[in-house]
Design a protein around this motif. Structure first.
Motif, PDB file in Angstrom:
ATOM      1  N   TRP A  40       1.016  -1.561  -0.253  1.00 58.44           N
ATOM      2  CA  TRP A  40      -0.324  -0.091   0.662  1.00 58.44           C
ATOM      3  C   TRP A  40       0.571   1.515   0.163  1.00 58.44           C
ATOM      4  CZ3 TRP A  40      -4.907   0.487  -1.575  1.00 58.44           C
ATOM      5  CH2 TRP A  40      -5.295  -0.985  -1.114  1.00 58.44           C
ATOM      6  N   MET A  41       2.169   1.308   0.803  1.00 58.69           N
ATOM      7  CA  MET A  41       3.334   1.801   0.522  1.00 58.69           C
ATOM      8  C   MET A  41       3.356   2.634  -1.160  1.00 58.69           C
ATOM      9  SD  MET A  41       5.639   1.928   3.281  1.00 58.69           S
ATOM     10  CE  MET A  41       5.469   3.032   5.207  1.00 58.69           C
ATOM     11  N   ALA A  42       3.572   1.568  -2.829  1.00 60.45           N
ATOM     12  CA  ALA A  42       4.088   1.134  -3.430  1.00 60.45           C
ATOM     13  C   ALA A  42       2.688   1.615  -4.074  1.00 60.45           C
ATOM     14  CB  ALA A  42       4.475   0.140  -3.760  1.00 60.45           C
ATOM     15  N   ILE A  43       1.383   1.410  -3.417  1.00 59.17           N
ATOM     16  CA  ILE A  43       0.771   1.782  -4.558  1.00 59.17           C
ATOM     17  C   ILE A  43       0.543   3.514  -4.118  1.00 59.17           C
ATOM     18  CG2 ILE A  43      -2.175   1.624  -4.222  1.00 59.17           C
ATOM     19  CD1 ILE A  43      -2.064  -1.153  -3.570  1.00 59.17           C
ATOM     20  N   THR A  44       0.403   3.904  -3.327  1.00 63.12           N
ATOM     21  CA  THR A  44       0.582   5.814  -2.654  1.00 63.12           C
ATOM     22  C   THR A  44       1.454   5.960  -3.471  1.00 63.12           C
ATOM     23  OG1 THR A  44      -0.097   4.980  -0.283  1.00 63.12           O
ATOM     24  CG2 THR A  44       0.821   7.053  -0.411  1.00 63.12           C
ATOM     25  N   VAL A  45       2.627   6.064  -3.539  1.00 69.09           N
ATOM     26  CA  VAL A  45       4.113   6.436  -4.514  1.00 69.09           C
ATOM     27  C   VAL A  45       2.843   6.340  -6.071  1.00 69.09           C
ATOM     28  CG1 VAL A  45       6.035   6.404  -5.363  1.00 69.09           C
ATOM     29  CG2 VAL A  45       5.310   5.864  -2.636  1.00 69.09           C
ATOM     30  N   LEU A  46       2.701   5.590  -6.415  1.00 66.18           N
ATOM     31  CA  LEU A  46       2.158   5.476  -8.059  1.00 66.18           C
ATOM     32  C   LEU A  46       1.053   6.381  -8.094  1.00 66.18           C
ATOM     33  CD1 LEU A  46       2.377   1.203  -8.548  1.00 66.18           C
ATOM     34  CD2 LEU A  46       4.133   3.002  -9.472  1.00 66.18           C
ATOM     35  N   CYS A  47       0.234   6.508  -7.498  1.00 69.74           N
ATOM     36  CA  CYS A  47      -0.914   7.457  -7.390  1.00 69.74           C
ATOM     37  C   CYS A  47      -0.720   8.888  -7.224  1.00 69.74           C
ATOM     38  CB  CYS A  47      -2.248   6.849  -5.763  1.00 69.74           C
ATOM     39  SG  CYS A  47      -2.846   5.599  -6.293  1.00 69.74           S
ATOM     40  N   ILE A  48       0.512   8.760  -6.031  1.00 70.86           N
ATOM     41  CA  ILE A  48       1.064  10.587  -6.793  1.00 70.86           C
ATOM     42  C   ILE A  48       1.500  10.323  -7.839  1.00 70.86           C
ATOM     43  CG2 ILE A  48       2.621  12.267  -4.728  1.00 70.86           C
ATOM     44  CD1 ILE A  48       2.061  10.627  -2.634  1.00 70.86           C
ATOM     45  N   ALA A  49       2.506   9.652  -8.156  1.00 71.93           N
ATOM     46  CA  ALA A  49       3.284   9.530  -9.497  1.00 71.93           C
ATOM     47  C   ALA A  49       2.047  10.491 -10.175  1.00 71.93           C
ATOM     48  CB  ALA A  49       4.564   8.425  -9.547  1.00 71.93           C
ATOM     49  N   GLY A  50       0.287   9.267 -10.501  1.00 72.43           N
ATOM     50  CA  GLY A  50      -0.185   9.040 -11.971  1.00 72.43           C
ATOM     51  C   GLY A  50      -0.669  11.066 -11.497  1.00 72.43           C
ATOM     52  N   LEU A  51      -1.292  11.497 -10.708  1.00 71.48           N
ATOM     53  CA  LEU A  51      -1.698  12.609 -10.654  1.00 71.48           C
ATOM     54  C   LEU A  51      -0.246  13.699 -10.348  1.00 71.48           C
ATOM     55  CD1 LEU A  51      -3.725  14.610  -9.190  1.00 71.48           C
ATOM     56  CD2 LEU A  51      -2.409  14.694  -7.351  1.00 71.48           C
ATOM     57  N   PHE A  52       0.476  14.136 -10.256  1.00 69.85           N
ATOM     58  CA  PHE A  52       1.093  14.885 -10.542  1.00 69.85           C
ATOM     59  C   PHE A  52       2.212  14.901 -11.994  1.00 69.85           C
ATOM     60  CE2 PHE A  52       0.104  15.308  -5.795  1.00 69.85           C
ATOM     61  CZ  PHE A  52      -0.358  16.665  -5.961  1.00 69.85           C
ATOM     62  N   VAL A  53       2.414  13.524 -12.318  1.00 69.09           N
ATOM     63  CA  VAL A  53       3.432  13.556 -13.676  1.00 69.09           C
ATOM     64  C   VAL A  53       2.535  13.067 -15.046  1.00 69.09           C
ATOM     65  CG1 VAL A  53       5.059  11.793 -14.379  1.00 69.09           C
ATOM     66  CG2 VAL A  53       4.977  12.247 -12.202  1.00 69.09           C
ATOM     67  N   PHE A  54       1.533  12.312 -14.674  1.00 73.68           N
ATOM     68  CA  PHE A  54       0.479  12.236 -15.856  1.00 73.68           C
ATOM     69  C   PHE A  54      -0.751  13.137 -15.690  1.00 73.68           C
ATOM     70  CE2 PHE A  54       2.676   7.714 -15.323  1.00 73.68           C
ATOM     71  CZ  PHE A  54       2.968   7.772 -15.976  1.00 73.68           C
ATOM     72  N   GLY A  55      -1.070  13.458 -14.897  1.00 77.32           N
ATOM     73  CA  GLY A  55      -1.945  13.979 -15.025  1.00 77.32           C
ATOM     74  C   GLY A  55      -1.950  16.001 -15.071  1.00 77.32           C
ATOM     75  N   THR A  56      -1.262  16.008 -15.064  1.00 81.73           N
ATOM     76  CA  THR A  56      -0.540  17.676 -15.076  1.00 81.73           C
ATOM     77  C   THR A  56       0.485  18.149 -16.643  1.00 81.73           C
ATOM     78  OG1 THR A  56       1.759  17.330 -13.789  1.00 81.73           O
ATOM     79  CG2 THR A  56      -0.694  17.909 -12.682  1.00 81.73           C
ATOM     80  N   ARG A  57       0.945  16.058 -17.302  1.00 79.31           N
ATOM     81  CA  ARG A  57       2.463  16.498 -18.557  1.00 79.31           C
ATOM     82  C   ARG A  57       1.466  17.342 -19.622  1.00 79.31           C
ATOM     83  NH1 ARG A  57       1.545  10.704 -20.962  1.00 79.31           N
ATOM     84  NH2 ARG A  57      -0.808  10.029 -21.434  1.00 79.31           N
ATOM     85  N   GLY A  58      -0.227  17.697 -20.323  1.00 76.59           N
ATOM     86  CA  GLY A  58      -0.555  18.445 -20.454  1.00 76.59           C
ATOM     87  C   GLY A  58      -0.080  20.100 -20.682  1.00 76.59           C
ATOM     88  N   ARG A  59      -0.379  19.828 -19.151  1.00 74.26           N
ATOM     89  CA  ARG A  59      -0.021  21.525 -18.652  1.00 74.26           C
ATOM     90  C   ARG A  59      -1.020  22.309 -19.642  1.00 74.26           C
ATOM     91  NH1 ARG A  59       6.257  21.405 -18.655  1.00 74.26           N
ATOM     92  NH2 ARG A  59       6.925  19.838 -17.278  1.00 74.26           N
ATOM     93  N   ALA A  60      -2.094  22.342 -19.786  1.00 66.41           N
ATOM     94  CA  ALA A  60      -3.654  22.915 -20.347  1.00 66.41           C
ATOM     95  C   ALA A  60      -3.243  24.248 -19.569  1.00 66.41           C
ATOM     96  CB  ALA A  60      -4.741  22.148 -20.223  1.00 66.41           C
TER      97      ALA A  60
END
Length: 256
Positions: A40-60
């Protein structure tokens, strides 16, 4: 959850949800054993990465919902650090922001069915609190040298009381990581345990006529507690973070 025992009635164990278990079977947990905490620590890190890396890569310019959440979180913590600890503390913003994100995601993910709340364990919150304590103490001595010790000397108090107050201040300073960690772990553990206690009474309608009344009430209590826990999950992350900012302010400005 709950089991029927004909000799003792309804039996449940609300603390079982906090047990650390090896992921791949067995009963022994060593230093390098992958456990449900690790998962669950690993899942937490992946969720954070998903939000801030993949969720903002468009920078719209017109942000998506994911980008809006990321930007709101960033701005919220940035303003907290600046308002509480001052502009010269912004250099430590990445560390404080990482703390906030890890705690809030761990708390929220722990509310999922069958999930494990990593922040309910003092071993996790204790490490986070001890890291903050060591970091701000090191910053205090590096930036201020021996004058950092003036934090414990209350110059505005009468001279006769200053040594006594100094001892009290030193004790309270070293108690910080204890209170910092127990507050978070205790709140997360207590809420989850209460939810499971209520949930244990939900199937009572299958075993007894009194369950016709108890079961709806338990479901209502579970719903109310779950809503409260969502709020507590965010508040506890906020409290841990703002206390970190307060401790950082003391390290940067011990004379204030």
């Amino acid at each position: 959850m709950a089991t029927e025992d004909h000799s003792e009635g309804l039996v449940f164990h609300p603390m079982d949800q906090f047990m650390v278990k090896p992921l791949f079977g067995g009963d022994t947990v060593g230093m390098l054993t992958p456990t449900n905490v690790t998962l669950w620590m690993a899942i937490t890190v992946l969720c954070i990465a998903g939000l801030f890396v993949f969720g903002t890569r468009g920078r719209a310019i017109v942000p998506s919902r994911t980008q809006s959440i990321a930007e709101l979180a960033y701005g919220f913590v940035h303003k907290m650090v600046e308002d509480v600890a001052g502009k010269d503390a912004l250099k430590f913003f990445p560390y404080i922001f990482t703390l906030f994100c890890f705690i809030v995601f761990s708390n929220m993910l722990g509310l999922l069915p069958k999930a494990f709340t990593t922040t309910s364990h003092i071993a996790v919150t204790g490490v986070l609190a001890l890291a903050v304590f060591i970091t701000v103490t090191a910053i205090g001595f590096i930036k201020n040298g021996a004058s950092f010790l003036s934090l414990f000397w209350v110059s505005s108090a009468p001279l006769a009381l200053r040594p006594v107050l100094a001892v009290i201040e030193i004790i309270s300073y070293f108690v910080r990581p204890v209170s910092h960690s127990i507050r978070l772990a205790g709140n997360m553990m207590a809420g989850h345990a209460v939810i499971k206690v209520f949930a244990a009474f939900a199937p009572l309608v299958l075993f007894s006529a009194v369950g016709v009344v108890v079961t709806p009430l338990s479901i209502l209590a579970i719903t109310a507690m779950y809503g409260l826990e969502v709020v507590v999950a965010f508040i506890q992350a906020y409290v841990f973070t703002i206390l970190t900012c307060v401790y950082l302010k003391d390290a940067l400005h011990p004379h204030h």
